[in-house]
Scaffold this motif. Structure first.
Motif, PDB file in Angstrom:
ATOM      1  N   THR A 146      -6.660   8.594 -13.720  1.00  0.00           N
ATOM      2  CA  THR A 146      -7.424   8.481 -12.475  1.00  0.00           C
ATOM      3  C   THR A 146      -6.948   9.640 -11.586  1.00  0.00           C
ATOM      4  OG1 THR A 146      -5.833   6.860 -11.624  1.00  0.00           O
ATOM      5  CG2 THR A 146      -7.854   6.011 -12.636  1.00  0.00           C
ATOM      6  N   ASN A 161      -9.831  25.922 -17.389  1.00  0.00           N
ATOM      7  CA  ASN A 161     -10.348  25.050 -16.322  1.00  0.00           C
ATOM      8  C   ASN A 161      -9.428  23.847 -16.128  1.00  0.00           C
ATOM      9  OD1 ASN A 161     -12.713  24.414 -14.515  1.00  0.00           O
ATOM     10  ND2 ASN A 161     -12.574  22.511 -15.681  1.00  0.00           N
ATOM     11  N   VAL A 162      -9.409  23.349 -14.911  1.00  0.00           N
ATOM     12  CA  VAL A 162      -8.668  22.122 -14.610  1.00  0.00           C
ATOM     13  C   VAL A 162      -9.615  21.214 -13.821  1.00  0.00           C
ATOM     14  CG1 VAL A 162      -6.609  21.137 -13.542  1.00  0.00           C
ATOM     15  CG2 VAL A 162      -6.543  23.471 -14.413  1.00  0.00           C
ATOM     16  N   GLY A 163      -9.798  19.991 -14.284  1.00  0.00           N
ATOM     17  CA  GLY A 163     -10.688  19.058 -13.582  1.00  0.00           C
ATOM     18  C   GLY A 163     -10.150  17.641 -13.690  1.00  0.00           C
ATOM     19  N   THR A 164     -10.577  16.795 -12.774  1.00  0.00           N
ATOM     20  CA  THR A 164     -10.172  15.383 -12.817  1.00  0.00           C
ATOM     21  C   THR A 164     -11.332  14.570 -13.388  1.00  0.00           C
ATOM     22  OG1 THR A 164      -8.704  15.657 -10.934  1.00  0.00           O
ATOM     23  CG2 THR A 164      -9.493  13.430 -11.356  1.00  0.00           C
ATOM     24  N   TYR A 165     -11.096  13.900 -14.489  1.00  0.00           N
ATOM     25  CA  TYR A 165     -12.120  13.051 -15.106  1.00  0.00           C
ATOM     26  C   TYR A 165     -11.444  11.742 -15.515  1.00  0.00           C
ATOM     27  CZ  TYR A 165     -13.774  17.858 -15.721  1.00  0.00           C
ATOM     28  OH  TYR A 165     -14.098  19.165 -15.502  1.00  0.00           O
ATOM     29  N   ARG A 166     -12.179  10.659 -15.378  1.00  0.00           N
ATOM     30  CA  ARG A 166     -11.542   9.369 -15.680  1.00  0.00           C
ATOM     31  C   ARG A 166     -11.238   9.243 -17.179  1.00  0.00           C
ATOM     32  NH1 ARG A 166     -16.915   5.620 -14.687  1.00  0.00           N
ATOM     33  NH2 ARG A 166     -17.184   4.897 -16.832  1.00  0.00           N
ATOM     34  N   TRP A 178     -14.670  10.437 -19.547  1.00  0.00           N
ATOM     35  CA  TRP A 178     -16.037  10.436 -19.016  1.00  0.00           C
ATOM     36  C   TRP A 178     -16.213  11.667 -18.140  1.00  0.00           C
ATOM     37  CZ3 TRP A 178     -19.007  10.430 -14.635  1.00  0.00           C
ATOM     38  CH2 TRP A 178     -20.355  10.093 -14.826  1.00  0.00           C
ATOM     39  N   SER A 180     -19.029  13.945 -16.368  1.00  0.00           N
ATOM     40  CA  SER A 180     -20.421  13.919 -15.938  1.00  0.00           C
ATOM     41  C   SER A 180     -21.143  15.183 -16.407  1.00  0.00           C
ATOM     42  CB  SER A 180     -20.394  13.825 -14.411  1.00  0.00           C
ATOM     43  OG  SER A 180     -21.656  13.710 -13.886  1.00  0.00           O
ATOM     44  N   GLN A 183     -20.287  19.154 -15.648  1.00  0.00           N
ATOM     45  CA  GLN A 183     -18.903  19.420 -15.245  1.00  0.00           C
ATOM     46  C   GLN A 183     -18.327  20.537 -16.115  1.00  0.00           C
ATOM     47  OE1 GLN A 183     -18.414  18.351 -12.496  1.00  0.00           O
ATOM     48  NE2 GLN A 183     -17.432  16.383 -12.329  1.00  0.00           N
ATOM     49  N   GLN A 184     -17.463  21.341 -15.505  1.00  0.00           N
ATOM     50  CA  GLN A 184     -16.992  22.535 -16.210  1.00  0.00           C
ATOM     51  C   GLN A 184     -16.155  22.191 -17.447  1.00  0.00           C
ATOM     52  OE1 GLN A 184     -15.280  24.864 -13.011  1.00  0.00           O
ATOM     53  NE2 GLN A 184     -17.235  24.927 -11.939  1.00  0.00           N
ATOM     54  N   TYR A 216      -9.668  18.292  -8.441  1.00  0.00           N
ATOM     55  CA  TYR A 216     -10.923  17.553  -8.240  1.00  0.00           C
ATOM     56  C   TYR A 216     -11.889  18.295  -7.327  1.00  0.00           C
ATOM     57  CZ  TYR A 216      -9.306  15.536  -3.742  1.00  0.00           C
ATOM     58  OH  TYR A 216      -8.870  15.348  -2.456  1.00  0.00           O
ATOM     59  N   THR A 217     -11.534  19.516  -6.926  1.00  0.00           N
ATOM     60  CA  THR A 217     -12.427  20.291  -6.058  1.00  0.00           C
ATOM     61  C   THR A 217     -13.310  21.197  -6.901  1.00  0.00           C
ATOM     62  OG1 THR A 217     -10.776  20.238  -4.330  1.00  0.00           O
ATOM     63  CG2 THR A 217     -12.438  21.941  -4.147  1.00  0.00           C
ATOM     64  N   LYS A 218     -14.577  21.288  -6.515  1.00  0.00           N
ATOM     65  CA  LYS A 218     -15.531  22.082  -7.297  1.00  0.00           C
ATOM     66  C   LYS A 218     -15.484  23.548  -6.885  1.00  0.00           C
ATOM     67  CE  LYS A 218     -18.280  20.711  -9.907  1.00  0.00           C
ATOM     68  NZ  LYS A 218     -17.981  20.621 -11.352  1.00  0.00           N
ATOM     69  N   GLU A 225      -8.240  27.081 -11.094  1.00  0.00           N
ATOM     70  CA  GLU A 225      -7.549  26.163 -10.180  1.00  0.00           C
ATOM     71  C   GLU A 225      -6.048  26.476 -10.131  1.00  0.00           C
ATOM     72  OE1 GLU A 225      -9.792  25.124 -12.440  1.00  0.00           O
ATOM     73  OE2 GLU A 225     -11.321  24.026 -11.318  1.00  0.00           O
ATOM     74  N   ARG A 380     -23.192  19.063  -5.890  1.00  0.00           N
ATOM     75  CA  ARG A 380     -23.293  17.970  -6.848  1.00  0.00           C
ATOM     76  C   ARG A 380     -23.107  16.629  -6.151  1.00  0.00           C
ATOM     77  NH1 ARG A 380     -19.091  15.683  -9.636  1.00  0.00           N
ATOM     78  NH2 ARG A 380     -19.781  14.370 -11.330  1.00  0.00           N
TER      79      ARG A 380
HETATM   80  C1  LIG Z   1     -10.062  10.431  -8.467  1.00  0.00           C
HETATM   81  C2  LIG Z   1     -11.209  11.240  -9.024  1.00  0.00           C
HETATM   82  C3  LIG Z   1     -11.780  10.871 -10.217  1.00  0.00           C
HETATM   83  C4  LIG Z   1     -12.837  11.600 -10.753  1.00  0.00           C
HETATM   84  N1  LIG Z   1     -13.380  11.202 -11.935  1.00  0.00           N
HETATM   85  C5  LIG Z   1     -14.383  11.906 -12.475  1.00  0.00           C
HETATM   86  C6  LIG Z   1     -14.945  11.506 -13.732  1.00  0.00           C
HETATM   87  O1  LIG Z   1     -14.563  10.495 -14.319  1.00  0.00           O
HETATM   88  N2  LIG Z   1     -15.909  12.267 -14.262  1.00  0.00           N
HETATM   89  C7  LIG Z   1     -16.392  13.378 -13.631  1.00  0.00           C
HETATM   90  O2  LIG Z   1     -17.267  14.032 -14.172  1.00  0.00           O
HETATM   91  N3  LIG Z   1     -15.897  13.780 -12.421  1.00  0.00           N
HETATM   92  C8  LIG Z   1     -14.907  13.069 -11.839  1.00  0.00           C
HETATM   93  N4  LIG Z   1     -14.394  13.446 -10.628  1.00  0.00           N
HETATM   94  C9  LIG Z   1     -14.952  14.623  -9.945  1.00  0.00           C
HETATM   95  C10 LIG Z   1     -14.417  15.904 -10.533  1.00  0.00           C
HETATM   96  O3  LIG Z   1     -13.009  15.879 -10.603  1.00  0.00           O
HETATM   97  C11 LIG Z   1     -14.854  17.115  -9.721  1.00  0.00           C
HETATM   98  O4  LIG Z   1     -16.264  17.198  -9.736  1.00  0.00           O
HETATM   99  C12 LIG Z   1     -14.247  18.406 -10.230  1.00  0.00           C
HETATM  100  O5  LIG Z   1     -14.770  19.492  -9.496  1.00  0.00           O
HETATM  101  C13 LIG Z   1     -14.525  18.593 -11.709  1.00  0.00           C
HETATM  102  O6  LIG Z   1     -13.880  19.727 -12.183  1.00  0.00           O
HETATM  103  P1  LIG Z   1     -14.719  21.032 -12.583  1.00  0.00           P
HETATM  104  O7  LIG Z   1     -15.256  21.556 -11.280  1.00  0.00           O
HETATM  105  O8  LIG Z   1     -13.712  21.918 -13.180  1.00  0.00           O
HETATM  106  O9  LIG Z   1     -15.803  20.586 -13.483  1.00  0.00           O
HETATM  107  C14 LIG Z   1     -13.338  12.721 -10.071  1.00  0.00           C
HETATM  108  C15 LIG Z   1     -12.760  13.093  -8.851  1.00  0.00           C
HETATM  109  C16 LIG Z   1     -11.718  12.349  -8.329  1.00  0.00           C
HETATM  110  C17 LIG Z   1     -11.125  12.735  -7.009  1.00  0.00           C
END
Ligand SMILES: Cc1cc2nc3c(=O)[nH]c(=O)nc-3n(C[C@H](O)[C@H](O)[C@H](O)COP(=O)(O)O)c2cc1C
Length: 485
Positions: A146, A161-166, A178, A180, A183-184, A216-218, A225, A380
């Motif tokens: 989370t 890339n670094v992203g937050t995904y559940r 998961w 979406s 997403q990158q 988690y920032t786009k 990141e 988004r």
């Molecule tokens: C706590 C938290 C959980 C998130 N969970 C998801 C998720 O499950 N799936 C998703 O696509 N984005 C999720 N997001 C949003 C992405 O982290 C956000 O869009 C981010 O920019 C994605 O990374 P990217 O820009 O590298 O694609 C979450 C954000 C937060 C703060």
């Protein structure tokens, strides 16, 4: 500029403790109780303490979970290396300025780091060793990811890339992820999958709040990141080279895994349901067949007495953060897009963004509204964009509502735009669209500004000035319980 003393989650927590900002709770249950305590504290206590759960039911002392680390302004400032009394909009302005001025600094590879203190590999991998939470009653399982950072590398350009995904824990060595559409991290996976290959991945489950903010920032695709973290820190982020994937892993992370995400044609798993940030169960609703990619975990690394970050979504009235940092990033992106006169930007919720401008010409407000929809941070998952004049503090909803109720003629000042980038998490998306796509929705841009053409004739405001108020607070703070800034 962040101070050097700020070095990862441990130092952040020490600073918070020194300010009396951390509450340790022993004996709580990973199964629903920690989620309920966290949500109750966020909803009922203004500026609640960070909650550090230890001796979690069924787990050894030291295997901890941290909730709401930045739910107070003091802690938000500590995370950013700012004076603890920095006001809300100043924090956002700082983020905007820092993003603009700081030269990105690539991470530095180091031989090893605290994250390698403990290692599990191959058949020994068992993530049930950690107190993974189930947060809400209808959640389909336990979610280890989370407050995570998912790291993968574009096979075409080498961009990391670094992203937050559940991330759901299906088994001790198998996770569900998961991502979406669009997403990158997902776009990168798809490039491997197209070649019939699994995507190598590393994930951290707990670390430096700054890394989490940026993860988690786009940002636009290709903007790193980790380089941005370095820019904010003013020094490179120390990373180790993941022994399995070669991916960079923050050396001070609390828990990290390496593994691979095979093509969905090879393996998927039922994922969810999971109570999401809009405050609803949307995708993966009980009974639906929501097959999602899996992570096959090859190795796990963790610090002694690891701290897992809990960012399980909560009802929006129980926020994780006291200040939403993303407004600053949007502010920087709007300026980079050439929109002049931005006086402030605040992301109250992904679906409610407010931007204040000092109007300079006819059409300026509209330019700003359309630019919000186009900038990476605002593109988004939105719903409402509200443009206000510079006398309105965009982070103060009382002021925003005042502008909306007094400067808007709904028949002319609200514009709708269809077919915008959304995600199936939007609860208002009709079920068949949510399931089959295309995942778009419409946006309303509310121009809550004085009409440009007769702005000089707009009635004057009958409110005391900010200077007058500051004077009153100074003079009468002994007599009246005015809040500290
Ligand atoms: C706590 C938290 C959980 C998130 N969970 C998801 C998720 O499950 N799936 C998703 O696509 N984005 C999720 N997001 C949003 C992405 O982290 C956000 O869009 C981010 O920019 C994605 O990374 P990217 O820009 O590298 O694609 C979450 C954000 C937060 C703060």
């Amino acid at each position: 500029m962040l101070k050097n003393e700020y070095d990862g989650l441990r130092t952040f927590l020490q600073l918070c403790e020194a300010h009396g900002e951390v509450k340790t709770i022993a004996g709580a249950d990973w199964n629903l109780e920690i989620g309920a305590i966290t949500e109750s504290a966020s909803e009922l206590i203004k500026e609640p303490p960070a909650l550090l759960f230890d001796e979690i039911k069924g787990y050894p002392k030291g295997h901890r979970v941290l909730s709401i680390p930045t739910a107070s302004r003091v802690r938000m400032n500590l995370a950013l290396g700012l004076p603890v009394d920095t006001p809300k909009m100043e924090i956002v302005r700082y983020a905007a300025k820092k993003m603009k001025a700081a030269t990105p600094i690539p991470p530095a590879f180091v031989e090893t780091g605290p994250v390698m203190q403990n290692v599990m590999r191959g058949d020994d991998v068992d993530l049930t060793k950690f107190p993974v939470l189930k947060s809400h009653q209808l959640d389909g399982g336990r979610y280890i990811g989370t407050g995570d950072s998912v790291i993968n590398r574009d096979p075409e350009t080498g961009y990391v890339n670094v992203g937050t995904y559940r991330i759901q824990m299906h088994e001790g060595n198998k996770l569900g992820i998961w991502m979406s559409p669009g997403q990158q991290g997902r776009l990168i996976c798809e490039r491997y999958w197209k070649q019939g290959k699994a995507c190598p991945v590393a994930v951290t489950f707990g670390g430096d709040p700054l890394i989490f903010f940026l993860s988690y920032t786009k940002f636009p695709f290709g903007v790193s990141e980790f380089d941005r973290v370095g820019g904010m820190l003013g020094r490179p982020l120390d990373v180790i080279r993941g022994p399995v994937t070669g991916l960079p892993i923050p050396a001070h992370a609390e828990i990290a895994i390496e593994g691979e995400i095979p093509p969905p044609s090879e393996e998927t798993h039922q994922e969810g349901p999971f109570g999401e940030w809009p405050g609803y169960y949307t995708v993966g609703t009980a009974g639906t067949n929501d097959m999602q990619p899996v992570i096959r975990v090859k190795a796990v690394y963790w610090r002694n007495n690891p701290i897992m970050l809990n960012m399980a979504p909560q009802w929006p009235g129980a926020p994780h953060h006291s200040v939403r940092f993303e407004g600053g990033i949007l502010w920087e992106q709007l300026e980079a897009a050439g929109v002049p006169g931005i006086a402030g930007a605040y992301v109250h919720h992904p679906m409610l963004i407010v931007v204040a401008i000092k109007q300079q010409y006819a059409g300026h407000a509209k330019q700003t509204g359309m630019a919000v929809l186009a900038c990476a941070t605002g593109a988004r998952n939105g719903r409402f964009v509200i443009i206000v004049d510079e006398d309105i503090d965009p982070s103060n909803m009382d002021e925003v509502v005042w502008a909306m109720t007094t400067r808007v003629d709904p028949s002319v000042d609200i514009q709708t735009v269809t077919n915008c980038w959304a995600s199936p998490l939007d609860p208002r998306m009709p079920p068949d669209v949510s399931e089959n796509g295309p995942h778009t929705n419409s946006r309303a841009i509310v121009y809550a500004v004085r009409p440009w053409e007769w702005r000089d004739k707009f009635p004057a405001v009958n409110r005391i000035s900010r200077e007058q108020m500051a004077e009153v607070v100074k003079k009468y703070s002994g007599a009246l319980p005015f809040p500290k800034r």
